[in-house]
Design a protein around this motif. Structure first.
Motif, PDB file in Angstrom:
ATOM      1  N   ALA A 176       0.850  -1.194   0.000  1.00  0.00           N
ATOM      2  CA  ALA A 176       0.000   0.000   0.000  1.00  0.00           C
ATOM      3  C   ALA A 176       0.885   1.243   0.000  1.00  0.00           C
ATOM      4  O   ALA A 176       0.818   2.077   0.896  1.00  0.00           O
ATOM      5  CB  ALA A 176      -0.918   0.002   1.207  1.00  0.00           C
ATOM      6  N   ALA A 177       1.737   1.343  -1.011  1.00  0.00           N
ATOM      7  CA  ALA A 177       2.647   2.490  -1.095  1.00  0.00           C
ATOM      8  C   ALA A 177       1.854   3.755  -1.406  1.00  0.00           C
ATOM      9  O   ALA A 177       0.822   3.710  -2.081  1.00  0.00           O
ATOM     10  CB  ALA A 177       3.689   2.247  -2.177  1.00  0.00           C
ATOM     11  N   PRO A 178       2.291   4.913  -0.929  1.00  0.00           N
ATOM     12  CA  PRO A 178       1.598   6.170  -1.231  1.00  0.00           C
ATOM     13  C   PRO A 178       1.406   6.352  -2.724  1.00  0.00           C
ATOM     14  O   PRO A 178       2.346   6.285  -3.486  1.00  0.00           O
ATOM     15  CB  PRO A 178       2.539   7.234  -0.656  1.00  0.00           C
ATOM     16  N   GLY A 186      -7.071  -2.434  -1.458  1.00  0.00           N
ATOM     17  CA  GLY A 186      -6.610  -1.395  -2.364  1.00  0.00           C
ATOM     18  C   GLY A 186      -7.750  -0.788  -3.156  1.00  0.00           C
ATOM     19  O   GLY A 186      -8.908  -1.216  -3.066  1.00  0.00           O
ATOM     20  N   LEU A 187      -7.425   0.224  -3.953  1.00  0.00           N
ATOM     21  CA  LEU A 187      -8.446   0.898  -4.764  1.00  0.00           C
ATOM     22  C   LEU A 187      -9.098  -0.050  -5.767  1.00  0.00           C
ATOM     23  O   LEU A 187     -10.226   0.189  -6.203  1.00  0.00           O
ATOM     24  CB  LEU A 187      -7.812   2.082  -5.499  1.00  0.00           C
ATOM     25  N   ASP A 188      -8.379  -1.129  -6.115  1.00  0.00           N
ATOM     26  CA  ASP A 188      -8.918  -2.116  -7.050  1.00  0.00           C
ATOM     27  C   ASP A 188      -9.726  -3.204  -6.344  1.00  0.00           C
ATOM     28  O   ASP A 188     -10.194  -4.150  -6.988  1.00  0.00           O
ATOM     29  CB  ASP A 188      -7.791  -2.751  -7.855  1.00  0.00           C
ATOM     30  N   GLY A 189      -9.896  -3.075  -5.034  1.00  0.00           N
ATOM     31  CA  GLY A 189     -10.665  -4.062  -4.282  1.00  0.00           C
ATOM     32  C   GLY A 189      -9.869  -5.283  -3.873  1.00  0.00           C
ATOM     33  O   GLY A 189     -10.403  -6.169  -3.200  1.00  0.00           O
ATOM     34  N   LYS A 190      -8.585  -5.334  -4.240  1.00  0.00           N
ATOM     35  CA  LYS A 190      -7.742  -6.461  -3.860  1.00  0.00           C
ATOM     36  C   LYS A 190      -7.003  -6.145  -2.563  1.00  0.00           C
ATOM     37  O   LYS A 190      -6.715  -4.994  -2.261  1.00  0.00           O
ATOM     38  CB  LYS A 190      -6.744  -6.771  -4.974  1.00  0.00           C
ATOM     39  N   VAL A 191      -6.673  -7.207  -1.827  1.00  0.00           N
ATOM     40  CA  VAL A 191      -5.965  -7.031  -0.559  1.00  0.00           C
ATOM     41  C   VAL A 191      -4.551  -6.510  -0.813  1.00  0.00           C
ATOM     42  O   VAL A 191      -3.860  -6.958  -1.731  1.00  0.00           O
ATOM     43  CB  VAL A 191      -5.896  -8.362   0.212  1.00  0.00           C
ATOM     44  N   LYS A 192      -4.139  -5.546   0.003  1.00  0.00           N
ATOM     45  CA  LYS A 192      -2.763  -5.044  -0.026  1.00  0.00           C
ATOM     46  C   LYS A 192      -2.131  -5.303   1.343  1.00  0.00           C
ATOM     47  O   LYS A 192      -2.813  -5.229   2.368  1.00  0.00           O
ATOM     48  CB  LYS A 192      -2.730  -3.548  -0.344  1.00  0.00           C
ATOM     49  N   VAL A 193      -0.842  -5.582   1.343  1.00  0.00           N
ATOM     50  CA  VAL A 193      -0.131  -5.875   2.586  1.00  0.00           C
ATOM     51  C   VAL A 193       1.179  -5.103   2.630  1.00  0.00           C
ATOM     52  O   VAL A 193       1.972  -5.165   1.688  1.00  0.00           O
ATOM     53  CB  VAL A 193       0.160  -7.385   2.731  1.00  0.00           C
ATOM     54  N   ASP A 194       1.387  -4.366   3.707  1.00  0.00           N
ATOM     55  CA  ASP A 194       2.678  -3.744   3.985  1.00  0.00           C
ATOM     56  C   ASP A 194       3.350  -4.523   5.108  1.00  0.00           C
ATOM     57  O   ASP A 194       2.702  -4.943   6.072  1.00  0.00           O
ATOM     58  CB  ASP A 194       2.512  -2.285   4.427  1.00  0.00           C
ATOM     59  N   LEU A 195       4.665  -4.708   5.002  1.00  0.00           N
ATOM     60  CA  LEU A 195       5.453  -5.342   6.053  1.00  0.00           C
ATOM     61  C   LEU A 195       6.290  -4.266   6.721  1.00  0.00           C
ATOM     62  O   LEU A 195       7.172  -3.685   6.096  1.00  0.00           O
ATOM     63  CB  LEU A 195       6.343  -6.441   5.462  1.00  0.00           C
ATOM     64  N   VAL A 196       6.006  -3.995   7.989  1.00  0.00           N
ATOM     65  CA  VAL A 196       6.620  -2.874   8.696  1.00  0.00           C
ATOM     66  C   VAL A 196       7.417  -3.386   9.895  1.00  0.00           C
ATOM     67  O   VAL A 196       6.853  -4.007  10.792  1.00  0.00           O
ATOM     68  CB  VAL A 196       5.550  -1.863   9.167  1.00  0.00           C
ATOM     69  N   GLN A 197       8.718  -3.142   9.900  1.00  0.00           N
ATOM     70  CA  GLN A 197       9.569  -3.576  11.005  1.00  0.00           C
ATOM     71  C   GLN A 197       9.525  -2.591  12.170  1.00  0.00           C
ATOM     72  O   GLN A 197       9.303  -1.392  11.986  1.00  0.00           O
ATOM     73  CB  GLN A 197      11.018  -3.710  10.538  1.00  0.00           C
ATOM     74  N   MET A 198       9.739  -3.115  13.362  1.00  0.00           N
ATOM     75  CA  MET A 198       9.937  -2.304  14.562  1.00  0.00           C
ATOM     76  C   MET A 198      11.243  -2.760  15.223  1.00  0.00           C
ATOM     77  O   MET A 198      11.247  -3.447  16.252  1.00  0.00           O
ATOM     78  CB  MET A 198       8.750  -2.452  15.522  1.00  0.00           C
ATOM     79  N   PRO A 199      12.379  -2.396  14.637  1.00  0.00           N
ATOM     80  CA  PRO A 199      13.666  -2.925  15.100  1.00  0.00           C
ATOM     81  C   PRO A 199      14.067  -2.491  16.503  1.00  0.00           C
ATOM     82  O   PRO A 199      14.941  -3.091  17.117  1.00  0.00           O
ATOM     83  CB  PRO A 199      14.651  -2.388  14.057  1.00  0.00           C
TER      84      PRO A 199
END
Length: 375
Positions: free
Chosen positions: A197-199, A247-260
């Motif tokens: 889900a990038a800007p 997402g805007l296309d109705g498909k699932v979006k996934v971001d992987l976000v680290q918390m180091p």
């Protein structure tokens, strides 16, 4: 960081409560209620590191002493430790097996490291006491730790009490493994049509007499995980989040976000980190699943399981929480240690603010809306 004791039975209760109070449509994906915990399975990663621990324990006395002195100053890369040729060959072979067990590319590099189990053991090492060598166990609830002495014999230690004798620990470089694992997961998710889900969509927001372009995000001002008892042998875990939405296309979006930075339970951290970016979402809602790698995670298997679950979810015109689908994709047996589920947050929105406790009551985050200005 220690093994989270949160199990699926508890998760179902906590998540069901959270879902009922969420102001969203009834999920089209229903979490099965018949799942029961399965017996613990042998850890392939532990089998490898335990074997390496025994090999290190019986190596030449002067070499073991040198490794102990080095480990007292910080974790040692075993493949770069300059050991004798025979042990070096065995370590390279073990590292290759470890990469396979974790589902990582062969070019990831060395994952085998040696560390001192506890800072209080430095004095004993300095006095010349011969160290024991152990591998990080896969089960945080175990009452004992099995270590090896100079003869290769097993020495049983109390998992709850730091021993007087120094202990060197063979474990996985989880920081390197997580970096490589998340890169693999992003690549594989993208190849299966699950994008980040990038800007992407600039919007405008009234701000007094002017308007500015940008997008809304959720910022984590503070985060804290429950203060659980952990065995002295466990090292820090690597925390990451799966942030999922449509997402805007109705498909699932996934971001992987680290918390180091999130190294310890019972400690509050103040990262001011952006967690959810809403610019590419169709709905004003997203879910967060927080996980950790204590060493055993097979990233190849994990990404295949998650992708397979998310690809079958279809946008039905109302937001469907995605936490259940992600957790149900993970085999119950994996909850014996890895990939460790930490907690989940349902339906964060651009208006989410204040302290948000996870559905499993294993942690909380202080969040706030954040407007990301466009240059």
């Amino acid at each position: 960081m220690n093994r989270r004791t949160f199990r699926r039975a508890v998760l179902s209760l906590g998540i069901a409560t959270t879902t009922l109070v969420a102001a969203v449509a009834t999920p089209a994906y229903a979490r099965p209620d018949h799942l029961a915990p399965t017996p613990a399975v042998a850890s392939p990663v532990f089998a490898i590191t335990d074997g390496v621990a025994r090999q290190v324990a019986v190596t030449d006395r002067s070499e073991l002493s040198r490794l102990g002195v080095a480990a007292a100053s910080g974790p040692v890369d075993l493949l770069a430790a300059g050991v004798d040729a025979r042990l070096a060959g065995d370590l390279r072979a073990a590292n290759q097996r470890l990469l396979v067990a974790k589902g990582l590319p062969g070019g990831t590099g060395s994952l085998l490291r040696l560390r001192l189990a506890h800072p209080d053991m430095r004095a004993a090492l300095a006095r010349g006491e011969a160290p024991l060598v152990a591998a990080t166990p896969p089960d945080d609830s175990a009452a004992s730790v099995h270590a090896y002495d100079r003869s290769g014999a097993t020495v049983v230690l109390d998992a709850a009490r730091v021993p007087q004798r120094p202990v060197l620990v063979v474990d996985v470089d989880t920081e390197r493994a997580l970096t490589a694992g998340l890169a693999l997961m992003r690549q594989e998710l993208g190849a299966r049509g699950i994008d980040r889900a990038a800007p992407a969509r600039p919007t405008t927001r009234a701000s007094g007499v002017s308007a500015s372009a940008g997008y809304w995000a959720t910022k984590v001002n503070a985060v804290r995980l429950s203060d659980d008892e952990e065995p002295w042998i466990k090292g820090d875990a690597e925390i990451y989040n799966l942030v999922a939405g449509f997402g805007l296309d109705g498909k699932v979006k996934v971001d992987l976000v680290q918390m180091p930075y999130l190294d310890h339970d019972g400690t509050t951290y103040y990262p001011n980190q952006l967690l959810v970016h809403f610019s590419s979402y169709k709905y004003n809602l997203a879910d967060v699943v927080m996980m950790e790698d204590d060493g055993d995670t097979n990233y190849s298997s994990l990404v295949k399981a998650i992708a397979g679950a998310l690809l079958v979810i279809v946008d039905g015109g109302a937001y469907t929480p995605l936490v259940n689908a992600i957790l149900d994709a993970i085999p119950t047996s994996w909850y014996t240690d890895d990939p460790d589920f930490v907690d989940a947050w349902y339906t964060l929105s651009t208006a989410s603010s204040g302290r948000k406790h996870g559905a499993g009551a294993n942690g909380w985050m202080d969040v706030a809306p954040y407007w990301v200005e466009q240059f």
